[in-house]
Design a protein around this motif. Sequence first.
Motif, PDB file in Angstrom:
ATOM      1  N   ALA A  45       0.834  -1.205   0.000  1.00 38.02           N
ATOM      2  CA  ALA A  45       0.000   0.000   0.000  1.00 38.02           C
ATOM      3  C   ALA A  45       0.867   1.253   0.000  1.00 38.02           C
ATOM      4  O   ALA A  45       0.579   2.226  -0.705  1.00 38.02           O
ATOM      5  CB  ALA A  45      -0.926  -0.015   1.214  1.00 38.02           C
ATOM      6  N   ILE A  48       2.178   1.867  -3.482  1.00 38.89           N
ATOM      7  CA  ILE A  48       1.139   2.384  -4.382  1.00 38.89           C
ATOM      8  C   ILE A  48       0.918   3.872  -4.135  1.00 38.89           C
ATOM      9  O   ILE A  48       0.851   4.680  -5.063  1.00 38.89           O
ATOM     10  CB  ILE A  48      -0.173   1.591  -4.202  1.00 38.89           C
ATOM     11  CG1 ILE A  48      -0.012   0.172  -4.752  1.00 38.89           C
ATOM     12  CG2 ILE A  48      -1.347   2.305  -4.859  1.00 38.89           C
ATOM     13  CD1 ILE A  48      -1.165  -0.759  -4.420  1.00 38.89           C
ATOM     14  N   ILE A  49       0.819   4.236  -2.858  1.00 39.82           N
ATOM     15  CA  ILE A  49       0.563   5.642  -2.517  1.00 39.82           C
ATOM     16  C   ILE A  49       1.735   6.517  -2.960  1.00 39.82           C
ATOM     17  O   ILE A  49       1.541   7.611  -3.517  1.00 39.82           O
ATOM     18  CB  ILE A  49       0.281   5.773  -1.011  1.00 39.82           C
ATOM     19  CG1 ILE A  49      -1.087   5.146  -0.694  1.00 39.82           C
ATOM     20  CG2 ILE A  49       0.329   7.226  -0.553  1.00 39.82           C
ATOM     21  CD1 ILE A  49      -1.338   4.907   0.779  1.00 39.82           C
ATOM     22  N   ASN A  52       1.597   6.869  -6.719  1.00 34.08           N
ATOM     23  CA  ASN A  52       0.504   7.757  -7.120  1.00 34.08           C
ATOM     24  C   ASN A  52       0.828   9.220  -6.818  1.00 34.08           C
ATOM     25  O   ASN A  52       0.450  10.118  -7.589  1.00 34.08           O
ATOM     26  CB  ASN A  52      -0.790   7.351  -6.404  1.00 34.08           C
ATOM     27  CG  ASN A  52      -1.395   6.077  -6.980  1.00 34.08           C
ATOM     28  OD1 ASN A  52      -0.970   5.604  -8.039  1.00 34.08           O
ATOM     29  ND2 ASN A  52      -2.380   5.518  -6.302  1.00 34.08           N
ATOM     30  N   ALA A 276      -6.825   6.186   1.299  1.00 35.02           N
ATOM     31  CA  ALA A 276      -5.668   6.059   0.407  1.00 35.02           C
ATOM     32  C   ALA A 276      -5.547   7.281  -0.505  1.00 35.02           C
ATOM     33  O   ALA A 276      -4.430   7.778  -0.759  1.00 35.02           O
ATOM     34  CB  ALA A 276      -5.776   4.778  -0.426  1.00 35.02           C
TER      35      ALA A 276
END
Lengths: 514, 514
Positions: A45, A48-49, A52, A276
């Motif tokens: 996670a 991914i953050i 992004n 998120a």
Amino acid sequence: MAEAARGRRGGGGAARRAERTSTKVEQAAYITRGIPDFEILTAEALEIIETNAEVVLEEIGVAFPENETALELWRQAGADVRGDRVHIPKGLARKLCATAPSRFTQIARNSDRNVEIGGRNLVLAPVYGPPFVRDAGGRRYATLEDFHKFVKLGHMSKWLHHSGGTVCEPTDIPVNKRHFDMLLAHMTLTDKPFMGSVTEASRAADSVEMCDILFDDGTGSGLNDRTAMISLININSPLTFDSIMMGALEVYAKANQAVIISPFIVGGAMAPVSVAGTLTQVLAEVMAGVAYSQLVRAGAPVVFGAFVTSIDMNSGAPTFGTPEAAQITYGAGQLARRLGLPYRSAGSFNGSKLPDAQAAYETANSLNTGLLSGVNFMLHACGWLEGGLVADFEKFVMDADQLGVLHGLARGVEIDENAQAMDALREVGPGGHFLGCAHTQANYKQAFWKSQLLDYKPYETWADEGSRDTRALASARVEKLLATYEQPALDPAIREALISYVAEKKSGMPDAFM
Amino acid sequence: MAEAARGRRGGGGAARRAERTSTKVEQAAYITRGIPDFEILTAEALEIIETNAEVVLEEIGVAFPENETALELWRQAGADVRGDRVHIPKGLARKLCATAPSRFTQIARNSDRNVEIGGRNLVLAPVYGPPFVRDAGGRRYATLEDFHKFVKLGHMSKWLHHSGGTVCEPTDIPVNKRHFDMLLAHMTLTDKPFMGSVTEASRAADSVEMCDILFDDGTGSGLNDRTAMISLININSPLTFDSIMMGALEVYAKANQAVIISPFIVGGAMAPVSVAGTLTQVLAEVMAGVAYSQLVRAGAPVVFGAFVTSIDMNSGAPTFGTPEAAQITYGAGQLARRLGLPYRSAGSFNGSKLPDAQAAYETANSLNTGLLSGVNFMLHACGWLEGGLVADFEKFVMDADQLGVLHGLARGVEIDENAQAMDALREVGPGGHFLGCAHTQANYKQAFWKSQLLDYKPYETWADEGSRDTRALASARVEKLLATYEQPALDPAIREALISYVAEKKSGMPDAFM
């Protein structure tokens, strides 16, 4: 016992002054955690953050309106600037962040009160910003007299390491002159560290000049790059860096004064409704802001901030102490550590109109989250009420007392022979009790945290004394602390110089109330 | 959304009855954590505590006074029994614990309300044991009418998964008859799972017989080894296993009913003043108790309990929501997981006389600790006041509302494409707001936990409505819930059989008030 063992830090003129001026107020050193952080996000996670956030910075970009200086610095650094929109190529912001220190010392005029921001530490500072105050008499606009009272209460609070900044807005003083009176109060009524003004670049410059006077070692060299202030730079979320706030940041970074780059987010309004998504935006905003601080001056001290609340989608009111705010606070802590930056979040947040059970539940939820999420600097750690509109005297001392719980929990669990207590278990055995055993007698004084406010009395005693609730106990404690307050000594020449500086700056300046 | 997705469990007669009797009360399924546990102890500390606990069991031993059955079972298992003192050779207790299941299902008469105790789950049950109640009118001895009200409030509470046991002591009913009325209330006023009587072995046997009636599938085979009760077996700390409590344990274990083996510790009185010493004692006591349950019946469901508070060394009063209690709760969770047992601890603990800010701070500290320490069964999750002397109606609904925060936090952070919200970030961009964007519209209903009690209104509205504090809001909510309560349907034949059973057992039994 980290509190007791930790000695004097720093030295030089400030340390010598501190020796002359020390008061008898019992004070805990800032928290150094002996416990781990709570990590809510998986490695996947987090990646991914982070990926992004880089996409956000490159594709969407961040806005630096009305700030040609900033746009030019970004251009030179390799960003793609279109209008006031700065598109930051992948990896650039993170690379620029790398020059920011992972921890730094903020000095106080009493060097015993210096704080080290970053690492395993937690520094606690009071409420910031409310235009109103509340006390036993009700709610009203804040005045400079209220401001002085809060600074005194902060000075008297054992578990508070920092005097903060705008503990309430002294609304009886013109906006363009307030910062002088607020700084003068922090500099003279307490010897704890404090925050600088951010409402205009010129006021930030005034703040630095006043520190030059306060921290001068007699040679006229002033602050001389020592970090004596930490100041709150809010981001106009989403993704916008207000030129006034950036003006203050530029002044502070150039003078090596610390700033907190802090997205100001009511989830669902200034950020997506998902945890998120909000974390992605927070990370992008902080990376852009920290990177900019390093463009102004590489190595300037800066903090990863996150002020995050959720929203009541029916009324639009911000809500506090909620599970989503906790998740974001935990997650942002992980992101800050991976970025190698000190972290600011959490506080005595609540939406209640009164210092009642709602205020306490919501506050306790946020304080506990703050400790376990690895926060290094906790602004608003006491006194916040009504979504930040009100600084409450009773709640200030109620929260300040609860900050002792954080100190106790953060100490961690001792496991040496004395802590193992095998002798006590052998001495007492089945069916006995430990009240009088040797181990208890040797250890009971330091064994348990004890509130200096809450009620532990037998029911009958409590009833005889008027069946007081926590507010009533807190109201009495406010009066007692203010009555026993003693101003810490300050070199009279420095005091005179500060007062003269303020008088001179104010003279001829027309009052402005915006 | 685990709550929504989780379907009906179990089946058979109970499930069919549940279909006929379902009410419209909104109910959350028990928590299944999507977040990790907070681990405060290092591996080294855990090993030291585990080694020391074995030393305690072998060298100091545990007492089973007035219980020849137990002593004989221990002798046969290989323990060294001297008088009523059982010295358990190193490794034996842990080996015996291995037959206890790591998780088990407690059935409810509505199988939608079955709970799975252990694993990543958290089941929430109300306050247990207070002789007094408090409502807007003040504090008084509890009656059966109060008991009924609490069971109804528990039935109506969305976040409460369990009806509990002695939610308050119905002091107007003779001690030797109370358990009948309490069980009848749990069996008829709610369809959530509940607890059995432990005040005498015969009352535990009565509890099992009443479950045989309630859970009979029409064939007359009764409970037939299904686990329908969980009951609280307190250890008389330090290291003493009261024969009355053990009598109840023996009845329940033989019938495959779950028990919680729970050291009852006010630190400094019933255990050493140190966290590590207390954890050593807790582990030794639980291992001995669990091992004994497995001697009675290998495989019987059992829970690692820890009721732990600290003490005010000046007054001797127990204190709640303290850092030391939190440390012990975290540490005991780690020990329970290493032992492979479900874990019971934490709750709405506080020492306040009123449902005020003190009550809320202390409660929130313990509830947060309970969630993060991996508790599987939380007794006292709502309604506790004044160190457990009082079951408070207002606080019951205040705490029950806060349990929603635990549900929200425990869900963990979603990281799928929708949660990443990149479309929202692209749609809104710098300077916009997210209130109306497509992602917000699609997600806002489930995005944020929302209190059903606390005040989120604008100041002016709140003032116009009487400036109510949390107590006043809670008092109104108590009235509203009781007014809208509907009794869940129950097969009339079963109801009659239960009532007849109780009448028959009571008839001719002389009243006893101790």
